[in-house]
Design a protein around this motif. Structure first.
Motif, mmCIF file in Angstrom:
data_model
loop_
_atom_site.group_PDB
_atom_site.id
_atom_site.type_symbol
_atom_site.label_atom_id
_atom_site.label_comp_id
_atom_site.label_asym_id
_atom_site.label_seq_id
_atom_site.Cartn_x
_atom_site.Cartn_y
_atom_site.Cartn_z
ATOM 1 N N LYS A 104 45.858 -25.855 62.308
ATOM 2 C CA LYS A 104 46.901 -25.886 61.289
ATOM 3 C C LYS A 104 48.003 -26.858 61.685
ATOM 4 C CE LYS A 104 46.387 -21.534 58.991
ATOM 5 N NZ LYS A 104 46.773 -20.154 58.886
ATOM 6 N N GLY A 156 46.884 -30.237 61.197
ATOM 7 C CA GLY A 156 46.526 -30.532 59.819
ATOM 8 C C GLY A 156 45.084 -30.979 59.669
ATOM 9 N N PRO A 160 41.038 -31.513 62.098
ATOM 10 C CA PRO A 160 40.466 -31.549 63.441
ATOM 11 C C PRO A 160 40.656 -32.887 64.148
ATOM 12 C CG PRO A 160 38.759 -31.863 61.829
ATOM 13 C CD PRO A 160 40.039 -31.731 61.073
ATOM 14 N N ILE A 218 35.439 -31.733 59.309
ATOM 15 C CA ILE A 218 36.061 -31.538 57.998
ATOM 16 C C ILE A 218 35.858 -32.766 57.116
ATOM 17 C CG2 ILE A 218 38.242 -31.021 56.860
ATOM 18 C CD1 ILE A 218 38.016 -28.747 58.453
ATOM 19 N N ALA A 230 30.212 -36.998 56.949
ATOM 20 C CA ALA A 230 29.700 -38.229 56.362
ATOM 21 C C ALA A 230 29.205 -37.901 54.968
ATOM 22 C CB ALA A 230 28.567 -38.768 57.212
ATOM 23 N N PRO A 231 29.616 -38.665 53.960
ATOM 24 C CA PRO A 231 29.188 -38.349 52.600
ATOM 25 C C PRO A 231 27.724 -38.707 52.397
ATOM 26 C CG PRO A 231 30.453 -40.374 52.626
ATOM 27 C CD PRO A 231 30.467 -39.845 54.025
ATOM 28 N N ALA A 287 24.671 -40.438 50.257
ATOM 29 C CA ALA A 287 24.685 -41.720 49.552
ATOM 30 C C ALA A 287 24.919 -41.500 48.067
ATOM 31 C CB ALA A 287 23.376 -42.445 49.786
ATOM 32 N N THR A 288 24.308 -40.459 47.545
ATOM 33 C CA THR A 288 24.488 -40.193 46.121
ATOM 34 C C THR A 288 24.788 -38.722 45.960
ATOM 35 O OG1 THR A 288 22.208 -39.595 45.750
ATOM 36 C CG2 THR A 288 22.761 -41.917 45.517
ATOM 37 N N LYS A 313 24.935 -35.421 42.996
ATOM 38 C CA LYS A 313 24.597 -34.978 41.645
ATOM 39 C C LYS A 313 25.726 -34.111 41.123
ATOM 40 C CE LYS A 313 19.871 -34.707 40.030
ATOM 41 N NZ LYS A 313 18.542 -34.259 40.326
ATOM 42 N N ARG A 334 23.617 -38.431 38.375
ATOM 43 C CA ARG A 334 23.596 -38.795 39.778
ATOM 44 C C ARG A 334 24.554 -39.953 39.997
ATOM 45 N NH1 ARG A 334 20.636 -37.731 44.057
ATOM 46 N NH2 ARG A 334 19.166 -36.384 43.018
ATOM 47 N N LEU A 364 44.241 -19.264 54.006
ATOM 48 C CA LEU A 364 42.974 -19.984 54.007
ATOM 49 C C LEU A 364 42.649 -20.591 55.372
ATOM 50 C CD1 LEU A 364 43.292 -21.853 50.613
ATOM 51 C CD2 LEU A 364 42.091 -19.733 51.108
ATOM 52 N N ASN A 365 41.386 -20.569 55.668
ATOM 53 C CA ASN A 365 40.897 -21.219 56.871
ATOM 54 C C ASN A 365 39.536 -21.800 56.556
ATOM 55 O OD1 ASN A 365 40.216 -21.970 59.465
ATOM 56 N ND2 ASN A 365 39.325 -19.977 59.894
ATOM 57 N N THR A 367 42.512 -24.820 56.672
ATOM 58 C CA THR A 367 43.703 -24.983 55.855
ATOM 59 C C THR A 367 43.456 -26.025 54.773
ATOM 60 O OG1 THR A 367 44.409 -26.590 57.461
ATOM 61 C CG2 THR A 367 45.320 -24.390 57.673
ATOM 62 N N LEU A 376 43.886 -29.282 52.637
ATOM 63 C CA LEU A 376 44.197 -30.610 53.165
ATOM 64 C C LEU A 376 45.615 -31.018 52.773
ATOM 65 C CD1 LEU A 376 42.201 -32.048 54.824
ATOM 66 C CD2 LEU A 376 41.643 -33.504 52.903
ATOM 67 N N PRO A 389 24.767 -44.265 54.929
ATOM 68 C CA PRO A 389 25.767 -45.335 54.715
ATOM 69 C C PRO A 389 26.622 -45.623 55.943
ATOM 70 C CG PRO A 389 26.417 -43.327 53.591
ATOM 71 C CD PRO A 389 25.059 -43.079 54.146
ATOM 72 N N THR A 390 26.632 -44.727 56.933
ATOM 73 C CA THR A 390 27.569 -44.926 58.037
ATOM 74 C C THR A 390 26.983 -45.710 59.199
ATOM 75 O OG1 THR A 390 26.950 -42.706 58.710
ATOM 76 C CG2 THR A 390 29.061 -42.975 57.608
ATOM 77 N N GLN A 450 20.024 -49.178 52.716
ATOM 78 C CA GLN A 450 20.208 -48.055 51.803
ATOM 79 C C GLN A 450 19.074 -48.062 50.783
ATOM 80 O OE1 GLN A 450 22.305 -46.327 53.514
ATOM 81 N NE2 GLN A 450 23.512 -45.842 51.711
ATOM 82 N N GLU A 510 18.984 -46.441 47.622
ATOM 83 C CA GLU A 510 19.233 -46.009 46.241
ATOM 84 C C GLU A 510 18.478 -46.875 45.239
ATOM 85 O OE1 GLU A 510 22.570 -46.439 48.128
ATOM 86 O OE2 GLU A 510 21.361 -44.770 48.818
ATOM 87 N N LEU A 560 15.897 -41.524 42.166
ATOM 88 C CA LEU A 560 17.177 -41.933 42.727
ATOM 89 C C LEU A 560 17.627 -43.266 42.142
ATOM 90 C CD1 LEU A 560 19.163 -41.023 44.972
ATOM 91 C CD2 LEU A 560 17.870 -42.430 46.549
#
Lengths: 617, 255, 275
Positions: free
Chosen positions: A400, A403, A405, B111, B114-115, B117-118, B120, B125, B179-180, B182, B184, C70-71, C77, C79, C157
């Motif tokens: 916390k 804010g 990790p 937290i 890594a996102p 690529a796509t 839905k 998509r 919340l935990n 916390t 953003l 992507p990283t 990639q 897609e 995709l």
């Protein structure tokens, strides 16, 4: 150390010449022995030809097993049994292989300087290793039995591929044993002139055979990690050399040779430390202090290049399989490298502490005492950076407060550029400790002494600045490609400084004046515990790295070829592995204590005159 | 007057400890994690011990007061006090460490995962690498329309988001304390300023359950906003987040 | 002896510290258990499920995302892999033999070096050799059906039409395993032709009952040209008569054993009534 050899007359010269011939013959034999893998492939080739003549489909694909294919014994965990047996075998083998390497070197130094103390020390080293040798063999046998018992299909598969090398491996042990016993029992017999040369040649042969044995065993291990010479289903092509000369064979060979030397040095150091602590007479204390110092010197000299061999091995693992590399460095095993950092840091700290304590042997060292605290600050500081983990363990309150990790200032210390910089600095300052130790008792008399000093200071300053620049600039201000690339010039800088400054030092202190006599044995008991710490930490560290080397195969006996279907196929967590390693270390220590005790018992005598009948006159 | 070596050593250790706390917690404003600090201090103590004991005289001086305390008959009273105090301190420390607390166990959880690529959402998509905020172009082209969109985004934020993320966007909304992890803090330089708008779209649209495996366990209480907001509303909120905090979304293109 | 005990205690303490740190000083992460081989139920697979299976394989067993993310920048990639495939096949550096997108994608997985995207080759190979393993072999070991599922996923995709077909014949090993399983409990009889067609996913291949499969013949007016005997025979033994323009062996030979006689007759009646 600087005792002049007696002026040689014609006869001794002739004898020495003959000795040199024998030595060279030995060298030739050693080289021949080293090239045996080639010979081996020839044999394999012949075997293959014979095979293809009779039956082309000799080799089966790797079997697909189920849990029922693994025999069990009630109350015995087969995986832990094999794990412990293999690890104990490895520890003893590393020790037994390392000792002849530096015994050979020390014997040669003794021959060059004609200083009997070196010869005595070499003899004592080899004496310690002789009982350990039989332990190695016993544990190797145990390991084989356990494998046949618990993993019969794996053993059958491996032996179908390595049948030749296993056969010659077993036979080579006769040669190894014969050489070792001749080397040890013939020590006092083969003394002086020509005979000493013969003895030294025996030492070389011993090392050649021992190294060859290890290389063969390494081939089996690395085959399981990076199989070669088989198709994806595990059908062997028949080319034994391809299977031996697999991708990770050479990196492991190099890594293990260097690590073995460091490890052997640390174990012998612990032996000397124990003898020192129990010695009553001052000359005994002096002898074991000197022996401990030399053992520590060997251990540290091998420890310094070891991280680089480790980098090479890791790079090759990545090159072999990115998947294996990522498994190794990321995810589950990432924390293992934090433990490793703590252990290696412990090794460096205790080695430095031993050197600093050793300065007490000379009254001249007082001049350098004031610098020690700065060395300590830098080494501890670099060490703290080195084990700062990338992912911090945070309590909820800290999460916390931060804010999230991510820590703005500690986060950047967690990544590789910071760690590379830290380890290079740590190695450099350990070298500096050693330079101080060497200078403690001497004053340079050469005319260019102050210039030499200035050069060395400039060298260290420039080198450290360069390492910092490379680490900080490439690590944080360029993209990922350069981050890793910067580690190579860093390592080169470190190596250059070590080599150059040692060379300058050697020249500068040639014929230097002694400030005060060096009192071997005048060292605290505390410093000896640093040697124990070194040995224990080394043993434990080897166990841990053994776990990860084997662990990155995950649920495969032979990576991607032969799946482990036993109930124990899971990859154990770090705590579990650390506990097994700790138990193994304790078992190993118990055995080593027995080995040392036996070496001691052999020189004890009990007078029991009243017991025996007096022989008739 | 010369300070006794034992006092010196203790002083150095306490000084370094205080230094860590002072530098990180107060000067830099980023607390030093206690797990790390205890490891740091362990090796600092080892280092101090090494420096203070590598010569025989120094070691003797260091231990002398302790030896005297144990052996010197004249120090009987202080010895008794120390011998009672130390076990008490150890007991107190042990009790503190072992007594159960209400604090949830420490978890390792990334937290900012890594996102993918796509992603839905809304039955479609989206390619996160090329996904752009459709309203961003108005910032330069039609500033008055852009202001209007930002204002709408602000309304949506106040109606839906501020309960947790706070009306100052600092992660301290009325419900935040419960919340935990916390909520953003969008004002922080390490959050939305480091991210592309498409990342925000992904996190808002799919919420806690949309987190990838590496961010498990799914304890994030972020709702799946695609069930409550329209696609356009999400993009407007994103405009508002950057506008209010004065940050720029991360972009791989040079502007 | 005193020294011995001291040294012993010291060493045990050191080992204890190391073990303690490894157990309590760092977070304990449980490594994932060895992957379990997933059985494919291809018989009852719709294209959506097949794509979802491909996505699961792509993110899981196939370990594709380890590099295709992507990283890391380790691999291209994917897609738009399905859309650029036709350009790739025209490329002068293309070494493979594929002529369709599906073939190209299949080839890229089992023979990755056939075309290496510029910049992603093995170091020093000048993009002639791919660092990617053959995913049908070795540690990943995807089956033919699994590879096709991934192709379906990649096509989805990219937003292109999914042209790969769901394989119907399960691998023999799986068939063996299936026979070894206890016989399933008899299911309740279905009472409408629509339910039957949905259950046996006829629409995946045929144009029938509102579905628009294109692998098998169009059945919307089948009753006008074929009689009941022909239709019954086609269901019981699909290869007895193969309609012109379609390949033999595509339709599974399972309906005789999986449908009850009443269901079969109901379906035949229904089809014969489509005029």
């Amino acid at each position: 150390m600087m005792i002049k050899p007696p002026a040689s007359n014609g006869k001794t010269r002739r004898v020495r010449k003959a000795g040199l011939v024998v030595f060279c013959l030995g060298l030739l034999l050693g080289v021949l022995a080293l090239s045996l893998p080639g010979l081996d492939s020839g044999i394999a080739h012949a075997a293959e030809l014979a095979d293809t003549g009779a039956d082309t489909a000799t080799y089966q694909p790797a079997p697909k097993l189920t849990a029922a294919d693994y025999p069990t014994i009630k109350g015995v965990n087969s995986r832990i049994a094999v794990w412990l047996a293999a690890q104990l075998h490895l520890w003893f083998a590393a020790f037994v292989l390392a000792v002849p390497i530096f015994v050979f070197i020390i014997e040669a130094i003794g021959m060059g300087t004609r200083d009997k103390r070196y010869d005595n020390m070499a003899y004592e080293f080899i004496k310690v290793s002789i009982t350990a040798y039989s332990f190695t063999a016993i544990l190797g046998g145990l390991l084989t039995f356990l494998l046949v018992l618990f993993y019969p299909h794996l053993f059958q598969y491996m032996s179908s591929i390595f049948k030749e090398s296993m056969f010659y491996y077993a036979l080579l042990f006769f040669l190894e044993s014969a050489t070792l016993y001749l080397y040890y029992y013939g020590w006092h017999w083969l003394q002086g002139g020509f005979r000493k040369w013969v003895h030294l040649s025996l030492g070389l042969l011993l090392n050649a055979v021992g190294t060859l044995l290890m290389f063969l065993a390494n081939a089996w291990v690395t085959f399981m990690m990076s199989p070669a010479g088989v198709d994806p289903a595990g059908v062997f092509s028949g080319d034994a050399w391809a299977a031996i000369h697999n991708f990770l064979w050479n990196p492991i060979n190099i890594h293990r040779v260097i690590a073995n030397i460091a490890y052997g040095g640390s174990i012998v150091g612990a032996y000397a430390a124990f003898k020192f602590l129990s010695a009553r007479k001052s000359e005994q204390r002096a002898h074991y202090d000197w022996m401990g110092y030399n053992a520590n010197f060997i251990a540290i000299s091998a420890l310094l290049p070891l991280p680089f061999a480790g980098y090479y091995l890791t790079a090759e693992i990545y090159a072999y399989s990115q998947q294996m590399g990522i498994t190794l460095m990321g995810g589950v095993f990432a924390w293992l490298f934090i433990i490793q950092a703590v252990l290696i840091g412990t090794l460096f700290l205790s080695a430095n502490y031993y050197l600093w304590c050793g300065m007490g042997r000379s009254d001249g060292a007082v001049r350098y005492h004031k610098y020690i605290k700065y060395l300590a600050i830098v080494i501890v500081g670099a060490f703290l950076v080195w084990f700062t983990p990338h992912t911090l363990v945070l309590t909820n309150e800290e999460l916390k407060a931060l804010g999230g990790p991510y820590h703005k200032y500690l986060g950047p210390l967690g990544i590789m550029p910071a760690k590379n910089t830290a380890v290079n600095i740590m190695i450099l300052f350990t070298t500096l400790s050693f330079i101080f130790y060497r200078r403690a008792n001497k004053v340079a008399t050469v005319s260019w002494a102050s210039a030499g000093n200035a050069i060395q200071i400039a060298l260290f300053t420039a080198g450290i600045l360069n390492i910092f620049f490379l680490g900080v600039y490439h690590g944080y201000f360029t993209n990922t490609v350069y981050k890793v690339a910067a580690s190579i010039p860093q390592v080169l800088t470190t190596l250059t400084i070590i080599v150059t400054s040692t060379a300058i030092d050697a020249f500068m202190y040639r014929g230097a004046k002694q400030v005060a006599p060096l009192h071997w044995g005048r060292v605290s008991d505390r410093s000896q515990y640093a040697l124990f710490l070194l040995a224990v930490a080394f043993t434990w560290l080897m166990g841990l790295m053994g776990y990860i080397r084997s662990g990155i195969r995950q649920h495969w006996h032979v990576t991607n070829v032969f799946r482990d279907a036993s109930p124990d196929a899971f990859t154990p967590g770090l705590g579990y592995a650390a506990n097994v390693v700790s138990v193994g270390t304790i078992l190993f220590m118990a055995m080593v204590i027995f080995v040392f005790w036996i070496a001691d018992v052999s020189s004890r005598k009990t007078a029991a005159d009243a017991y025996w009948k007096t022989p008739p006159a | 007057m010369k300070i006794p070596r034992l006092l010196q050593a203790v002083g150095v250790i306490v000084g370094i400890y205080a230094g860590f706390v002072l530098v990180f917690d107060y000067l830099l404003g980023q607390v030093i994690p206690s797990s790390l600090l205890s490891m740091y201090m362990f090796f600092v103590i080892a280092g101090v011990f090494m420096v203070y004991t590598f010569t025989e005289e120094s070691a003797r001086e260091l231990v002398a007061p302790i030896k005297a305390l144990v052996e010197d008959p004249s120090k009987k009273r202080i010895r008794n006090v120390v011998f009672i105090l130390i076990p008490l301190l150890v007991a107190g420390f042990t009790y503190q460490r072992m007594s159960p607390s209400f604090e949830a166990p420490v978890e390792l959880r990334s937290i900012h995962p890594a996102p993918p690529a796509t992603v839905k959402a809304y039955g479609k998509r989206y390619d996160l690498a090329t996904l752009k905020n459709p309203f961003r172009k108005y910032e330069k082209a039609k500033p008055e329309k852009f202001r209007e969109l930002v204002r709408e985004g602000g309304d949506i934020y106040i109606q839906n988001c501020q309960y947790c993320h706070g009306d100052k966007l600092d992660g301290r909304g009325p419900y935040a304390a419960g919340l935990n992890p916390t909520p953003l803090n969008f004002q922080d330089v390490g959050t939305i300023a480091q991210l592309q708008e498409s990342f925000l779209f992904w996190r808002i649209a799919t919420g806690g359950p949309g987190l990838p495996k590496e961010a498990a366990p799914w304890i994030s209480s972020m709702p799946v906003w695609q069930d409550f907001l329209t696609e356009e509303e999400i993009w407007k909120v994103i405009l508002f987040l950057y506008d209010y905090t004065g940050r720029r979304p991360r972009s791989w293109e040079h502007e | 002896m005193r020294n011995f005990l001291k040294v012993l205690c010291f060493s045990l303490l050191v080992i204890g510290l190391f073990a303690g740190y490894s157990n309590y000083g760092i977070p304990q992460i449980e490594p994932a258990p060895p992957p379990v081989e997933e059985k494919l139920e291809l018989g009852a697979m719709t294209m959506d499920k097949f794509i979802a299976l491909g996505e699961r394989l792509y993110n899981g067993k196939g370990t594709c995302t380890l590099c295709h993310n992507p990283t890391g920048g380790r691999a291209p990639q994917l897609e738009s892999a399905a859309t650029v495939a036709s350009e790739r096949m025209q490329d002068s550096r293309y070494q493979g033999t594929a002529s369709t997108v599906v073939e190209y994608l299949y080839e890229s997985m089992v023979e990755p070096s056939a075309y290496v995207v510029a910049g992603f080759g093995k170091a020093g190979s000048n993009d002639s050799e791919s660092p990617m393993p053959d995913v049908s072999a070795g540690g990943i070991g995807l089956s033919d059906a699994e590879l096709k599922a991934i192709i379906a996923y990649l096509q989805d995709l990219a937003g292109t039409d999914v042209t790969v077909s769901i394989p119907t014949d399960a691998a023999p090993a799986e068939a063996e395993e299936k026979t070894a399983e206890p016989p399933p409990a008899p299911r309740a009889a279905l009472d409408t032709p629509d339910a039957l067609i949905a259950k046996f996913t006829c629409g995946a291949c045929h144009k029938v009952a509102g579905q628009v499969g294109a692998i098998g013949p169009d059945l919307t007016t089948i009753g006008a040209t074929r009689d009941k005997a022909y239709l019954r025979r086609s269901l019981l033994d699909p290869n007895a008569d193969v309609a012109e323009g379609f390949m033999a062996g595509m339709m599974p030979n399972i309906y005789g054993t999986q449908m009850s006689a009443a269901e079969l007759e109901m379906l035949v009646d229904y089809l014969a009534g489509l005029k």
